[in-house]
Scaffold this active site. Sequence first.
Site, PDB file in Angstrom:
ATOM      1  N   HIS A 157       0.833  -1.215   0.000  1.00  0.00           N
ATOM      2  CA  HIS A 157       0.000   0.000   0.000  1.00  0.00           C
ATOM      3  C   HIS A 157       0.864   1.261   0.000  1.00  0.00           C
ATOM      4  CE1 HIS A 157      -3.917  -2.008   0.977  1.00  0.00           C
ATOM      5  NE2 HIS A 157      -3.113  -2.920   1.481  1.00  0.00           N
ATOM      6  N   ASN A 193     -10.260  -2.506   3.171  1.00  0.00           N
ATOM      7  CA  ASN A 193     -10.058  -2.434   1.726  1.00  0.00           C
ATOM      8  C   ASN A 193     -11.370  -2.073   1.040  1.00  0.00           C
ATOM      9  OD1 ASN A 193      -7.297  -3.085   1.483  1.00  0.00           O
ATOM     10  ND2 ASN A 193      -7.710  -5.285   1.537  1.00  0.00           N
TER      11      ASN A 193
HETATM   12  C1  HEM Z   1      -0.706  -1.746   5.056  1.00  0.00           C
HETATM   13  C2  HEM Z   1       0.549  -5.986   6.975  1.00  0.00           C
HETATM   14  C3  HEM Z   1      -3.724  -7.833   5.691  1.00  0.00           C
HETATM   15  C4  HEM Z   1      -5.230  -3.401   4.557  1.00  0.00           C
HETATM   16  C5  HEM Z   1       0.015  -2.754   5.632  1.00  0.00           C
HETATM   17  C6  HEM Z   1       1.375  -2.631   6.097  1.00  0.00           C
HETATM   18  C7  HEM Z   1       1.716  -3.813   6.654  1.00  0.00           C
HETATM   19  C8  HEM Z   1       0.590  -4.698   6.514  1.00  0.00           C
HETATM   20  C9  HEM Z   1       3.032  -4.157   7.324  1.00  0.00           C
HETATM   21  C10 HEM Z   1       2.238  -1.388   5.985  1.00  0.00           C
HETATM   22  C11 HEM Z   1       1.967  -0.507   7.163  1.00  0.00           C
HETATM   23  C12 HEM Z   1       2.810   0.752   7.149  1.00  0.00           C
HETATM   24  O1  HEM Z   1       4.011   0.660   6.904  1.00  0.00           O
HETATM   25  O2  HEM Z   1       2.253   1.847   7.431  1.00  0.00           O
HETATM   26  C13 HEM Z   1      -0.506  -6.855   6.819  1.00  0.00           C
HETATM   27  C14 HEM Z   1      -0.542  -8.220   7.294  1.00  0.00           C
HETATM   28  C15 HEM Z   1      -1.737  -8.744   6.906  1.00  0.00           C
HETATM   29  C16 HEM Z   1      -2.458  -7.698   6.208  1.00  0.00           C
HETATM   30  C17 HEM Z   1       0.572  -8.888   8.076  1.00  0.00           C
HETATM   31  C18 HEM Z   1      -2.318 -10.116   7.133  1.00  0.00           C
HETATM   32  C19 HEM Z   1      -1.880 -10.975   8.004  1.00  0.00           C
HETATM   33  C20 HEM Z   1      -4.524  -6.789   5.329  1.00  0.00           C
HETATM   34  C21 HEM Z   1      -5.943  -6.867   5.130  1.00  0.00           C
HETATM   35  C22 HEM Z   1      -6.370  -5.616   4.827  1.00  0.00           C
HETATM   36  C23 HEM Z   1      -5.212  -4.752   4.821  1.00  0.00           C
HETATM   37  C24 HEM Z   1      -6.765  -8.136   5.291  1.00  0.00           C
HETATM   38  C25 HEM Z   1      -7.746  -5.123   4.547  1.00  0.00           C
HETATM   39  C26 HEM Z   1      -8.835  -5.723   4.978  1.00  0.00           C
HETATM   40  C27 HEM Z   1      -4.128  -2.593   4.586  1.00  0.00           C
HETATM   41  C28 HEM Z   1      -4.173  -1.184   4.256  1.00  0.00           C
HETATM   42  C29 HEM Z   1      -2.873  -0.714   4.395  1.00  0.00           C
HETATM   43  C30 HEM Z   1      -2.051  -1.829   4.805  1.00  0.00           C
HETATM   44  C31 HEM Z   1      -5.399  -0.389   3.830  1.00  0.00           C
HETATM   45  C32 HEM Z   1      -2.397   0.710   4.147  1.00  0.00           C
HETATM   46  C33 HEM Z   1      -2.595   1.523   5.408  1.00  0.00           C
HETATM   47  C34 HEM Z   1      -2.242   2.965   5.152  1.00  0.00           C
HETATM   48  O3  HEM Z   1      -2.948   3.605   4.344  1.00  0.00           O
HETATM   49  O4  HEM Z   1      -1.277   3.441   5.752  1.00  0.00           O
HETATM   50  N1  HEM Z   1      -0.425  -4.034   5.863  1.00  0.00           N
HETATM   51  N2  HEM Z   1      -1.683  -6.576   6.169  1.00  0.00           N
HETATM   52  N3  HEM Z   1      -4.104  -5.496   5.132  1.00  0.00           N
HETATM   53  N4  HEM Z   1      -2.850  -2.943   4.913  1.00  0.00           N
HETATM   54 FE1  HEM Z   1      -2.268  -4.739   5.521  1.00  0.00          FE
END
Ligand code: HEM
Length: 491
Positions: A55, A128
């Site tokens: 993202h 999402n």
């Molecule tokens: C961003 C991990 C599943 C939505 C991220 C980031 C990590 C991460 C490490 C970067 C955060 C940052 O550096 O600011 C994970 C892991 C998941 C997972 C380990 C599953 C085990 C999901 C799911 C969704 C999701 C299921 C939605 C339902 C997002 C969104 C961002 C993001 C929207 C961006 C947040 C922002 O705008 O700063 N994720 N994620 N992720 N993830 Fe996940």
Amino acid sequence: MSDPKQMTTTGGNPISDNQNSLSAGPRGPLLLQDYQLIEKLAHQNRERIPERVVHAKGSGAFGTLTITHDITRYSKAAVFSQIGKKTDALLRFSTVAGERGAADAERDVRGWALKFYTDEGNWDLVGNNTPVFFVRDPLKFPDFIHTQKRHPRTNMRSATAMWDFWSLSPESLHQVTILMSDRGLPKSYRHTNGYGSHTYSFINANNERFWVKFHFKTRQGIQTMTNREGEQLIAKDRESSQKDLYESIENGDFPKWDFKIQVMAEEQAENCAFNPFDLTKVWPHADYPLIDVGVLELNRNPENYFQEIEQSAFSPSNIVPGIGFSPDKMLQARIFSYADAHRYRVGTWYESLPVNRPKSPVNTYHMDGPMNFHAPSASNAYYEPNSMGGPVQNDRFAEPPLKISGDADRWNHRDGNDDTTQPGNLFRLMSPAQQQALFSNISEAMLGVPQEIIDRQLVHFDKADPAYGAGVRAALASISGANNISTQEEG
Ligand code: HEM
Ligand code: NDP
């Protein structure tokens, strides 16, 4: 006009010349004592922070959540406390796979990261534009993400890796169907729905627990693009979603979403035909109807993109009294993962930055560390318990106990799981034109993928609906006839 402000170093020392470096003679080498030059170059070298590992490309804006319906029978959260209640919010949209400079109009899931600055701390709902996800066990998340990123040798995205992983992970079919459908390429962020996706919990004033799913339905209408429209747009404009969001807000055309929930009682969850904590499943609307809650409006662009959007840090671990977690394994992993990512990407005290700082009091006993400008709330109370008037816990915030049982084991999450009915339901609700778009998008996305991987994936489409598999086969035949393509992407 008043005199301009005096320019200074970061130490506040006035600068006399910001045009010419200090040299020995007009053509001579520079002097080490030109601290202003050194400071300027050193700051430039530190202008970037690591981009988000996923993202990375995103856009954000501030706004307001207004409650229009009473749901206090389900949750005691301050944010829902009365009709008309307004809570400040930040929403960061994103694509998942691309790097920070990626084009916006790509076929990809859109991130929907919300921060609500509530009276009892920040509530982050990091979802999402899809109600489900590709995997249901977090052990598979890094593998899945590797398939979305660059191949280590070719440094290119690999369709082979994506379909290899998906075809070996039948639980991905639901999300793959959404991604390849018309909704997989939104016209802009404003034209997407948002979903909390996971099941969370609500706790009411009687300390009763309910399971809940969160939905934000766009009032701008769902609008999507074909692959060709996306390509043409990217050729002219790589920031199409950023532009659309920024300009609509600047023009006073504030985007809005209806905020709704689905609720399941604890007993209903015990008797539910599917696992209600499985992130690859939706709760059918017929069984769990949408309940109105409020309206989310975005009405203010950030003043400084880096400070307010790039440094924004969302985490599913940020919950408030009245809203809690669930046994969803993916959610459980995310509770750990995000704060860990922020400490690395932004720094230990990332929650002290203005955009991340709660608008309610923060009283912790954390100490010291880089960039810490927090004084303890009572100077002699830097440990707990203390008799120095330091902050204390309050058991009125305790959640009711959650009954959990079972043998500790690495349970096979694919055993007996129905991965095809819901994707099939989605396929069957699509119009013939949407189904054709699905077939064609899949066939284009499979270009260059080895036949045995395609064959393995076709079996999943067949199981969801024979017409789904047949449609993709026909689209593959027509695209390979038209392009005379060799199916091997890499040797
Ligand atoms: C961003 C991990 C599943 C939505 C991220 C980031 C990590 C991460 C490490 C970067 C955060 C940052 O550096 O600011 C994970 C892991 C998941 C997972 C380990 C599953 C085990 C999901 C799911 C969704 C999701 C299921 C939605 C339902 C997002 C969104 C961002 C993001 C929207 C961006 C947040 C922002 O705008 O700063 N994720 N994620 N992720 N993830 Fe996940
Ligand atoms: P419903 O007919 O009550 O709901 C269908 C849902 O599908 C609507 O929310 C609609 O969104 C959404 N939808 C339509 N086209 C697409 C698409 N191409 N991609 C994603 N969503 C789409 O049926 P059910 O509740 O029984 O669900 C049937 C299927 O609909 C599910 O298997 C799931 O794939 C999908 N779905 C269900 C959701 C739920 O929470 N129950 C949420 C989103 C999708 P809209 O109203 O905005 O047009």
